[in-house]
Design a protein around this motif. Structure first.
Motif, PDB file in Angstrom:
ATOM      1  N   ASN A  32      45.464  17.326  -5.425  1.00 37.47           N
ATOM      2  CA  ASN A  32      46.013  16.496  -6.493  1.00 37.47           C
ATOM      3  C   ASN A  32      46.839  17.358  -7.437  1.00 37.47           C
ATOM      4  OD1 ASN A  32      44.536  14.207  -5.589  1.00 37.47           O
ATOM      5  ND2 ASN A  32      42.725  14.946  -6.665  1.00 37.47           N
ATOM      6  N   LEU A  33      47.837  16.736  -8.077  1.00 41.21           N
ATOM      7  CA  LEU A  33      48.627  17.413  -9.107  1.00 41.21           C
ATOM      8  C   LEU A  33      48.471  16.661 -10.419  1.00 41.21           C
ATOM      9  CD1 LEU A  33      51.948  18.321  -7.257  1.00 41.21           C
ATOM     10  CD2 LEU A  33      50.054  19.834  -7.854  1.00 41.21           C
ATOM     11  N   ARG A  34      48.512  17.386 -11.516  1.00 38.50           N
ATOM     12  CA  ARG A  34      48.246  16.829 -12.828  1.00 38.50           C
ATOM     13  C   ARG A  34      49.398  17.099 -13.801  1.00 38.50           C
ATOM     14  NH1 ARG A  34      46.110  19.802 -17.910  1.00 38.50           N
ATOM     15  NH2 ARG A  34      48.013  18.900 -18.735  1.00 38.50           N
ATOM     16  N   TRP A  35      49.830  16.054 -14.522  1.00 37.33           N
ATOM     17  CA  TRP A  35      50.879  16.154 -15.535  1.00 37.33           C
ATOM     18  C   TRP A  35      50.352  15.669 -16.881  1.00 37.33           C
ATOM     19  CZ3 TRP A  35      51.996  14.961 -10.525  1.00 37.33           C
ATOM     20  CH2 TRP A  35      53.057  15.647  -9.906  1.00 37.33           C
ATOM     21  N   SER A  36      50.837  16.284 -17.947  1.00 39.54           N
ATOM     22  CA  SER A  36      50.519  15.802 -19.292  1.00 39.54           C
ATOM     23  C   SER A  36      51.197  14.467 -19.544  1.00 39.54           C
ATOM     24  CB  SER A  36      50.974  16.818 -20.345  1.00 39.54           C
ATOM     25  OG  SER A  36      50.376  18.075 -20.129  1.00 39.54           O
ATOM     26  N   ILE A  37      50.654  13.698 -20.485  1.00 40.19           N
ATOM     27  CA  ILE A  37      51.264  12.445 -20.922  1.00 40.19           C
ATOM     28  C   ILE A  37      51.598  12.584 -22.398  1.00 40.19           C
ATOM     29  CG2 ILE A  37      50.938   9.972 -21.310  1.00 40.19           C
ATOM     30  CD1 ILE A  37      49.034   9.918 -18.961  1.00 40.19           C
ATOM     31  N   ASP A  38      52.859  12.396 -22.747  1.00 41.60           N
ATOM     32  CA  ASP A  38      53.273  12.405 -24.151  1.00 41.60           C
ATOM     33  C   ASP A  38      52.993  11.047 -24.762  1.00 41.60           C
ATOM     34  OD1 ASP A  38      54.147  15.010 -24.005  1.00 41.60           O
ATOM     35  OD2 ASP A  38      56.167  14.436 -23.386  1.00 41.60           O
ATOM     36  N   LEU A  39      52.526  11.058 -26.008  1.00 43.02           N
ATOM     37  CA  LEU A  39      52.137   9.814 -26.669  1.00 43.02           C
ATOM     38  C   LEU A  39      53.154   9.397 -27.718  1.00 43.02           C
ATOM     39  CD1 LEU A  39      48.337  10.488 -27.191  1.00 43.02           C
ATOM     40  CD2 LEU A  39      49.432   9.140 -25.410  1.00 43.02           C
ATOM     41  N   ARG A 110      34.300   9.633 -13.397  1.00 41.76           N
ATOM     42  CA  ARG A 110      34.368  10.951 -12.755  1.00 41.76           C
ATOM     43  C   ARG A 110      35.828  11.250 -12.408  1.00 41.76           C
ATOM     44  NH1 ARG A 110      29.797  12.016  -8.355  1.00 41.76           N
ATOM     45  NH2 ARG A 110      30.549  14.132  -8.807  1.00 41.76           N
ATOM     46  N   PRO A 111      36.586  11.781 -13.355  1.00 40.68           N
ATOM     47  CA  PRO A 111      38.008  12.050 -13.106  1.00 40.68           C
ATOM     48  C   PRO A 111      38.214  13.032 -11.970  1.00 40.68           C
ATOM     49  CG  PRO A 111      37.510  12.160 -15.449  1.00 40.68           C
ATOM     50  CD  PRO A 111      36.202  12.101 -14.732  1.00 40.68           C
ATOM     51  N   PRO A 112      39.323  12.898 -11.241  1.00 43.01           N
ATOM     52  CA  PRO A 112      39.601  13.826 -10.140  1.00 43.01           C
ATOM     53  C   PRO A 112      40.050  15.191 -10.670  1.00 43.01           C
ATOM     54  CG  PRO A 112      41.449  12.328 -10.454  1.00 43.01           C
ATOM     55  CD  PRO A 112      40.366  11.861 -11.381  1.00 43.01           C
ATOM     56  N   SER A 113      39.701  16.242  -9.953  1.00 45.57           N
ATOM     57  CA  SER A 113      40.235  17.559 -10.286  1.00 45.57           C
ATOM     58  C   SER A 113      41.665  17.636  -9.779  1.00 45.57           C
ATOM     59  CB  SER A 113      39.391  18.663  -9.650  1.00 45.57           C
ATOM     60  OG  SER A 113      39.430  18.559  -8.240  1.00 45.57           O
ATOM     61  N   ALA A 114      42.464  18.504 -10.369  1.00 46.18           N
ATOM     62  CA  ALA A 114      43.877  18.563  -9.992  1.00 46.18           C
ATOM     63  C   ALA A 114      44.459  19.915 -10.352  1.00 46.18           C
ATOM     64  CB  ALA A 114      44.662  17.451 -10.674  1.00 46.18           C
ATOM     65  N   VAL A 128      42.712  26.247  -8.921  1.00 41.98           N
ATOM     66  CA  VAL A 128      41.562  25.568  -8.329  1.00 41.98           C
ATOM     67  C   VAL A 128      41.535  25.904  -6.837  1.00 41.98           C
ATOM     68  CG1 VAL A 128      40.454  23.347  -7.897  1.00 41.98           C
ATOM     69  CG2 VAL A 128      41.742  23.708 -10.024  1.00 41.98           C
ATOM     70  N   MET A 129      40.541  26.666  -6.410  1.00 40.46           N
ATOM     71  CA  MET A 129      40.487  27.156  -5.033  1.00 40.46           C
ATOM     72  C   MET A 129      39.343  26.492  -4.274  1.00 40.46           C
ATOM     73  SD  MET A 129      42.992  29.300  -5.336  1.00 40.46           S
ATOM     74  CE  MET A 129      42.967  30.440  -3.964  1.00 40.46           C
ATOM     75  N   GLU A 130      39.537  26.347  -2.969  1.00 35.44           N
ATOM     76  CA  GLU A 130      38.499  25.822  -2.091  1.00 35.44           C
ATOM     77  C   GLU A 130      37.744  26.973  -1.434  1.00 35.44           C
ATOM     78  OE1 GLU A 130      39.455  22.486   0.505  1.00 35.44           O
ATOM     79  OE2 GLU A 130      41.478  22.485  -0.351  1.00 35.44           O
ATOM     80  N   SER A 131      36.451  26.773  -1.215  1.00 32.51           N
ATOM     81  CA  SER A 131      35.626  27.774  -0.539  1.00 32.51           C
ATOM     82  C   SER A 131      35.767  27.599   0.970  1.00 32.51           C
ATOM     83  CB  SER A 131      34.162  27.623  -0.959  1.00 32.51           C
ATOM     84  OG  SER A 131      34.008  27.872  -2.337  1.00 32.51           O
ATOM     85  N   VAL A 132      36.462  28.523   1.618  1.00 32.88           N
ATOM     86  CA  VAL A 132      36.717  28.419   3.055  1.00 32.88           C
ATOM     87  C   VAL A 132      36.660  29.801   3.694  1.00 32.88           C
ATOM     88  CG1 VAL A 132      38.159  26.345   2.911  1.00 32.88           C
ATOM     89  CG2 VAL A 132      39.225  28.602   2.691  1.00 32.88           C
TER      90      VAL A 132
END
Length: 271
Positions: A32-39, A110-114, A128-132
């Protein structure tokens, strides 16, 4: 001889200490990718759509009021419909609204991580890294690495892997925002530090991408039973060719470590 070693990955910091609210999360393949929201300001709330007035970095949406929250949600619903893509508006660490591609909403806690999508915020957020387990493939394969992880007792995931992009600086920062690449420049070339965003830097790709440890690619995951023959076929399907026995032994060792009591946390190498 097959060797293996482990590298710890820092645990993520509690979301409330690192993220500003609200923000929007969209899917981008595996991550997932996350962007800020301006108010909008109070005046703009009465007269127009979302503006570029930002929420303070320590702000929360608990006190925004129904009108402002409704304005933000309406804009995000319209965007989801126009793009035909789902999204999730995150109001706080335990409060979010899921939006499907048709604009229908579902409340969640439960918000998604991104992963951070905005360059000017990269330095403030560990990757944010995955354990592999990762295995380097021979030259001539369709992928550079295999990534393997056991999901549970009856399911294993095998994916193509590649160095994770810790930062991509092809575009200049806009609007006077902080540019993390500025401090990395040396004689016109990008020279990143040894560590960036909590991870070791393993190289620079295409002149402007800072890459780190190997992680699963966006697409191409295969789910299989943890049987040797199933694992063998999945590895060769991803590689696009027959593989030497040392690769198959390493893949099997990833699922059957020599020390079964080892707490496998972080990014690991099986070969």
């Amino acid at each position: 001889m097959i060797t293996s070693w482990r590298k710890e990955v820092p645990s993520p910091v509690v979301a409330d200490q690192r993220l500003d609210y609200p923000h929007v999360v969209r899917r981008n393949g595996r991550r997932n990718l996350r962007w800020s929201i301006d108010l909008p300001s109070d005046e703009e709330l009465r007269t127009g759509p979302l503006s570029t007035v930002p929420l303070p970095s320590d702000g929360r949406t608990d006190d925004l009021g129904a009108a402002l929250r409704g304005t933000v949600l309406k804009a995000m619903v319209e965007t989801a419909r126009r793009r035909g893509e789902p999204a999730c508006v995150v109001w706080g660490s335990d409060d979010c609204t899921w939006i499907d591609e048709r604009g229908r909403t579902t409340a969640g806690n439960r918000p998604p991580s991104a992963e951070i999508a905005e360059n000017h915020l990269l330095e403030d957020h560990d990757a944010v890294m995955e354990s592999v387990w990762t295995i380097r493939l021979p030259d001539g394969c369709t992928a550079s690495h295999l990534c393997i992880r056991r999901i549970d007792a009856v399911l294993v995931e095998i994916t193509p892997g590649e160095p994770f992009v810790l930062g991509s600086f092809f575009d200049l920062s806009k609007g006077g925002r902080h540019d993390p690449a500025a401090a990395m420049m040396s004689r016109g070339r990008l020279k990143p530090p040894a560590r960036f965003r909590g991870q070791p830097v393993t190289g620079v790709r295409d002149h402007w991408e800072v890459v780190g440890p190997v992680q699963p690619c966006r697409d191409g995951a295969i789910l299989r039973d943890p049987w040797p023959e199933d694992l063998r076929r999945a590895c060769e399907e991803i590689a696009g060719k027959s593989l030497p026995e040392r690769i198959h032994r390493a893949a099997w060792r990833a699922l059957n470590p020599e020390d079964p009591t080892l707490n496998q946390v972080g990014v690991l190498k099986a070969a």
